[in-house]
Design an enzyme around this catalytic site. Sequence first.
Site, PDB file in Angstrom:
ATOM      1  N   PHE A   1     -39.703  -4.679   3.375  1.00 44.83           N
ATOM      2  CA  PHE A   1     -39.611  -3.220   3.333  1.00 44.83           C
ATOM      3  C   PHE A   1     -39.765  -2.738   1.895  1.00 44.83           C
ATOM      4  O   PHE A   1     -39.629  -3.507   0.937  1.00 44.83           O
ATOM      5  CB  PHE A   1     -38.275  -2.734   3.915  1.00 44.83           C
ATOM      6  CG  PHE A   1     -37.067  -3.220   3.159  1.00 44.83           C
ATOM      7  CD1 PHE A   1     -36.497  -2.450   2.151  1.00 44.83           C
ATOM      8  CD2 PHE A   1     -36.501  -4.456   3.444  1.00 44.83           C
ATOM      9  CE1 PHE A   1     -35.388  -2.895   1.445  1.00 44.83           C
ATOM     10  CE2 PHE A   1     -35.385  -4.917   2.752  1.00 44.83           C
ATOM     11  CZ  PHE A   1     -34.825  -4.134   1.750  1.00 44.83           C
ATOM     12  N   CYS A   2     -40.063  -1.445   1.747  1.00 41.94           N
ATOM     13  CA  CYS A   2     -40.186  -0.802   0.439  1.00 41.94           C
ATOM     14  C   CYS A   2     -39.909   0.683   0.620  1.00 41.94           C
ATOM     15  O   CYS A   2     -39.523   1.118   1.705  1.00 41.94           O
ATOM     16  CB  CYS A   2     -41.570  -1.053  -0.160  1.00 41.94           C
ATOM     17  SG  CYS A   2     -42.926  -0.507   0.900  1.00 41.94           S
ATOM     18  N   THR A   3     -40.115   1.471  -0.407  1.00 45.22           N
ATOM     19  CA  THR A   3     -39.727   2.881  -0.361  1.00 45.22           C
ATOM     20  C   THR A   3     -40.477   3.668   0.700  1.00 45.22           C
ATOM     21  O   THR A   3     -39.877   4.328   1.540  1.00 45.22           O
ATOM     22  CB  THR A   3     -39.946   3.545  -1.733  1.00 45.22           C
ATOM     23  OG1 THR A   3     -39.319   2.765  -2.744  1.00 45.22           O
ATOM     24  CG2 THR A   3     -39.378   4.955  -1.744  1.00 45.22           C
TER      25      THR A   3
ATOM     26  N   ILE B   1     -38.494   2.867   3.747  1.00 43.58           N
ATOM     27  CA  ILE B   1     -37.098   3.299   3.766  1.00 43.58           C
ATOM     28  C   ILE B   1     -36.989   4.796   4.060  1.00 43.58           C
ATOM     29  O   ILE B   1     -36.107   5.235   4.807  1.00 43.58           O
ATOM     30  CB  ILE B   1     -36.429   2.983   2.415  1.00 43.58           C
ATOM     31  CG1 ILE B   1     -36.482   1.486   2.123  1.00 43.58           C
ATOM     32  CG2 ILE B   1     -34.984   3.475   2.390  1.00 43.58           C
ATOM     33  CD1 ILE B   1     -36.302   1.134   0.656  1.00 43.58           C
TER      34      ILE B   1
END
Length: 310
Positions: free
Chosen positions: A177-179, A206
Amino acid sequence: MSQAIVVAALYKFVTLEDYVELREPLLKTMLDNNVKGTLLLAQEGINGTVSGTREGIDGLLAWLRSDPRLVDIDHKESYCDEQPFYRTKVKLKKEIVTLGVPGVDPNKAVGTYVEPKDWNALISDPEVLLIDTRNDYEVAIGTFKGAIDPKTETFREFPEYIKANFDPSKHKKVAMFCTGGIRCEKASSYMLGEGFESVYHLKGGILKYFEEVPQEESLWDGDCFVFDNRVTVRHDLSEGEYDQCHACRHPINAQERASEHYSPGVSCPHCWDSLSEKTRRSAIDRQKQIELAKARNLPHPIGYYYKAEA
């Protein structure tokens, strides 16, 4: 929400052979709609975060989606009371998010997208290796419970971290996952190329998880770093309590702001003993300009920092 400013994070991996020619009309569209922020264009696609009124953001999105290649461009929204950006830019790049590995092409192969509503179930599986693909200073502010922190300073370090720590024959299920979704999407393409078989990534990142998953069901712990003057957002997408050191760009909390090593715009506990004298003098001069602009109730174009998710 009642806030006047819409902040839109958007990206899409798509082949744009004419990305150089797209720069000027895209910039004009942003200016015509009074949209601030920075968008990156490369042959592999588009990425960035922008802000404006509801009408302005809708105008930009309509223009982008009039191009058949961008009709389904991914975008997430949050809201704030003041403009988080003062400049309007469109930059040409080799990559819209820099991994630095030749041949990695999300337009050809990516992992399995996981909708936010299905994310909790996936990462609760004990057989799933959960990796945070963001940089160390971002992870320190908040992450998913049980996630592995690669402790990378830039996304360029991610490939070497994977090679040094994980084996496709042993780690059968990997979730990342990432922003906003862009880094983990590119990371998934890289990992498939390295032989990892079951690779998953959080669709929309996210921010989309915050948008769609109720806070009482959240497996997130902390705030989320964002690439604009808000610095961080909470699960309800409201602005967090962090500031950002303009010298080293590190997020700083209330305790760090109370430190003897914190000087607004000049240094913080993370950098006070490592700044060169030239950098320190430049920061002091810059802070004086910012304070003068504030005293005159004027926007200060270098008082805020934007960097595309990297």
